[in-house]
Design a protein around this motif. Structure first.
Motif, PDB file in Angstrom:
ATOM      1  N   GLY A 193      21.710 -18.468 -21.372  1.00  0.00           N
ATOM      2  CA  GLY A 193      22.096 -17.123 -21.884  1.00  0.00           C
ATOM      3  C   GLY A 193      21.147 -16.006 -21.600  1.00  0.00           C
ATOM      4  N   ARG A 194      20.966 -15.151 -22.652  1.00  0.00           N
ATOM      5  CA  ARG A 194      20.251 -14.154 -22.468  1.00  0.00           C
ATOM      6  C   ARG A 194      18.832 -14.600 -22.465  1.00  0.00           C
ATOM      7  N   VAL A 195      17.916 -14.274 -21.318  1.00  0.00           N
ATOM      8  CA  VAL A 195      16.441 -14.729 -21.312  1.00  0.00           C
ATOM      9  C   VAL A 195      15.639 -13.669 -21.652  1.00  0.00           C
ATOM     10  N   ILE A 196      14.898 -13.754 -22.906  1.00  0.00           N
ATOM     11  CA  ILE A 196      13.635 -12.908 -23.269  1.00  0.00           C
ATOM     12  C   ILE A 196      12.375 -13.854 -22.910  1.00  0.00           C
ATOM     13  N   VAL A 197      11.630 -12.872 -22.324  1.00  0.00           N
ATOM     14  CA  VAL A 197      10.146 -13.507 -21.996  1.00  0.00           C
ATOM     15  C   VAL A 197       9.344 -12.781 -22.890  1.00  0.00           C
ATOM     16  N   ALA A 198       8.529 -13.641 -23.782  1.00  0.00           N
ATOM     17  CA  ALA A 198       7.483 -13.238 -24.558  1.00  0.00           C
ATOM     18  C   ALA A 198       6.111 -13.288 -23.732  1.00  0.00           C
ATOM     19  N   ASP A 199       6.071 -12.198 -23.014  1.00  0.00           N
ATOM     20  CA  ASP A 199       4.829 -12.067 -22.209  1.00  0.00           C
ATOM     21  C   ASP A 199       3.474 -11.636 -22.919  1.00  0.00           C
ATOM     22  N   ASP A 200       3.457 -11.656 -24.122  1.00  0.00           N
ATOM     23  CA  ASP A 200       2.295 -11.208 -24.615  1.00  0.00           C
ATOM     24  C   ASP A 200       1.586 -12.423 -25.548  1.00  0.00           C
ATOM     25  N   MET A 201       1.634 -13.448 -25.171  1.00  0.00           N
ATOM     26  CA  MET A 201       1.405 -14.641 -25.624  1.00  0.00           C
ATOM     27  C   MET A 201      -0.021 -14.953 -25.680  1.00  0.00           C
ATOM     28  N   ASP A 231      22.852 -19.276 -26.729  1.00  0.00           N
ATOM     29  CA  ASP A 231      23.409 -17.706 -26.509  1.00  0.00           C
ATOM     30  C   ASP A 231      22.207 -16.884 -26.018  1.00  0.00           C
ATOM     31  N   SER A 232      20.939 -17.381 -26.379  1.00  0.00           N
ATOM     32  CA  SER A 232      19.666 -16.646 -25.939  1.00  0.00           C
ATOM     33  C   SER A 232      18.487 -17.788 -25.936  1.00  0.00           C
ATOM     34  N   THR A 233      17.583 -17.464 -25.054  1.00  0.00           N
ATOM     35  CA  THR A 233      16.428 -18.120 -24.915  1.00  0.00           C
ATOM     36  C   THR A 233      15.300 -17.386 -24.860  1.00  0.00           C
ATOM     37  N   VAL A 234      14.413 -17.845 -25.668  1.00  0.00           N
ATOM     38  CA  VAL A 234      12.886 -17.196 -25.594  1.00  0.00           C
ATOM     39  C   VAL A 234      11.895 -17.914 -24.976  1.00  0.00           C
ATOM     40  N   THR A 235      11.375 -17.548 -23.815  1.00  0.00           N
ATOM     41  CA  THR A 235      10.623 -18.331 -22.946  1.00  0.00           C
ATOM     42  C   THR A 235       9.149 -17.577 -22.934  1.00  0.00           C
ATOM     43  N   PHE A 236       7.973 -18.563 -22.732  1.00  0.00           N
ATOM     44  CA  PHE A 236       6.864 -18.033 -23.124  1.00  0.00           C
ATOM     45  C   PHE A 236       5.887 -17.827 -22.091  1.00  0.00           C
ATOM     46  N   ALA A 237       5.489 -16.488 -22.097  1.00  0.00           N
ATOM     47  CA  ALA A 237       4.284 -16.026 -21.256  1.00  0.00           C
ATOM     48  C   ALA A 237       4.707 -15.778 -19.853  1.00  0.00           C
ATOM     49  N   PHE A 238       5.692 -16.495 -19.223  1.00  0.00           N
ATOM     50  CA  PHE A 238       6.214 -16.184 -17.956  1.00  0.00           C
ATOM     51  C   PHE A 238       7.894 -16.998 -17.842  1.00  0.00           C
ATOM     52  N   ASN A 239       8.650 -16.347 -17.133  1.00  0.00           N
ATOM     53  CA  ASN A 239       9.872 -16.705 -16.883  1.00  0.00           C
ATOM     54  C   ASN A 239       9.795 -18.079 -16.126  1.00  0.00           C
ATOM     55  N   HIS A 293      -0.664 -25.803 -16.508  1.00  0.00           N
ATOM     56  CA  HIS A 293      -1.949 -25.833 -16.065  1.00  0.00           C
ATOM     57  C   HIS A 293      -2.538 -24.409 -16.575  1.00  0.00           C
ATOM     58  N   TYR A 294      -1.726 -23.430 -16.932  1.00  0.00           N
ATOM     59  CA  TYR A 294      -2.208 -22.104 -17.525  1.00  0.00           C
ATOM     60  C   TYR A 294      -2.484 -22.296 -18.960  1.00  0.00           C
ATOM     61  N   ASP A 295      -1.629 -22.953 -19.702  1.00  0.00           N
ATOM     62  CA  ASP A 295      -1.651 -23.491 -20.985  1.00  0.00           C
ATOM     63  C   ASP A 295      -3.020 -24.013 -21.201  1.00  0.00           C
ATOM     64  N   GLN A 296      -3.344 -25.282 -20.269  1.00  0.00           N
ATOM     65  CA  GLN A 296      -4.508 -25.934 -20.435  1.00  0.00           C
ATOM     66  C   GLN A 296      -5.537 -25.112 -20.118  1.00  0.00           C
ATOM     67  N   PHE A 297      -5.651 -24.333 -19.206  1.00  0.00           N
ATOM     68  CA  PHE A 297      -6.758 -23.335 -18.750  1.00  0.00           C
ATOM     69  C   PHE A 297      -7.227 -22.459 -20.122  1.00  0.00           C
ATOM     70  N   THR A 298      -6.288 -21.743 -20.649  1.00  0.00           N
ATOM     71  CA  THR A 298      -6.232 -21.054 -21.868  1.00  0.00           C
ATOM     72  C   THR A 298      -6.814 -21.906 -23.108  1.00  0.00           C
ATOM     73  N   ILE A 299      -6.360 -22.886 -23.347  1.00  0.00           N
ATOM     74  CA  ILE A 299      -6.849 -23.816 -24.275  1.00  0.00           C
ATOM     75  C   ILE A 299      -8.270 -24.367 -24.153  1.00  0.00           C
ATOM     76  N   GLN A 300      -8.413 -25.020 -22.861  1.00  0.00           N
ATOM     77  CA  GLN A 300      -9.776 -25.778 -22.794  1.00  0.00           C
ATOM     78  C   GLN A 300     -10.873 -25.122 -22.083  1.00  0.00           C
ATOM     79  N   THR A 301     -10.565 -24.079 -21.264  1.00  0.00           N
ATOM     80  CA  THR A 301     -11.615 -23.222 -20.526  1.00  0.00           C
ATOM     81  C   THR A 301     -11.965 -22.028 -21.632  1.00  0.00           C
TER      82      THR A 301
END
Length: 210
Positions: free
Chosen positions: A197-205, A175-183, A13-21
């Motif tokens: 594994g180690r979770v890195i949240v890329a929160d500046d998407m 070993d590591s996961t980079v997840t986007f915007a929010f965990n 939902h957040y992705d679609q809001f960002t793209i479409q709205t």
């Protein structure tokens, strides 16, 4: 500060809001996501030279293709292993594949490069998996898990349910996961943590909540 936890439906939902709205193109979000994974790889695995990126046919695979270009620009030797159904490629995936062609990045279907890779990137499935992983996908994930190289997952380890952390038959052990915007909720469960594994949240998407 702990990242907000979201489900697959909320993230979509957040992705679609960002793209479409808001009007930020999906390819821009894909570039931002891929840059985040690239930065983690260059920081955490600076000596990795032979990098195999395993991609599905959707936008998670598109992230992997985009990442392949960015890593090649950074001087790495990249091989893209395509395991998705070519008939089901998303528009973004097709766009990224075309760019990889221009950069002469190998796109193969053989799993052979996993044996010689210094690093493996899992970009098969995204956050929406809701059924058991079977057939060639399961074979590919098992090959990733038995390879000697460390594994970094894009957004969620393939085969892990985003909402529950359950293994959908078989899943990538990263070993590591980079997840986007929010965990994601599933990555915080005991089972999800074991596979992520180690979770890195890329929160500046640049992904926005409405």
């Amino acid at each position: 500060m702990m990242s907000k936890l979201v489900t697959a439906a909320e993230m979509k939902h957040y992705d679609q809001f960002t793209i479409q709205t808001i009007g930020i193109p999906s390819l821009v979000l894909m570039e931002r996501a891929s840059l985040a994974v690239r930065d983690v790889i260059l920081h955490d695995y600076p000596d990795a030279q032979q990098i195999s990126i395993v991609t599905g046919s959707g936008n998670n695979g598109g992230d992997g293709l985009c990442l392949g270009r960015l890593l090649q620009i950074a001087g790495k030797h990249v091989t893209i292993i395509e395991v998705g159904n070519p008939a089901h490629r998303s528009e973004e995936h097709l766009a990224q594949a075309h760019i990889c062609d221009y950069y002469h990045i190998p796109q193969v279907t053989s799993l052979a490069s996993l044996a010689t890779a210094d690093l493996i990137v899992d970009a098969i499935f995204g956050i929406g998996i809701d059924r058991e992983v079977k057939a060639s996908y399961a074979t590919t994930i098992e090959a990733i898990n038995t390879a000697a190289a460390p594994v970094i997952a894009v957004d969620v380890p393939s085969g892990i349910n985003t909402d529950t952390g359950a293994v959908m038959g078989v899943a990538v052990k990263a070993d590591s996961t980079v997840t986007f915007a929010f965990n994601k909720v599933g990555l915080t469960t005991k089972n999800g943590q074991q596979y992520a594994g180690r979770v890195i949240v890329a929160d500046d998407m640049g992904t926005y909540e409405n």
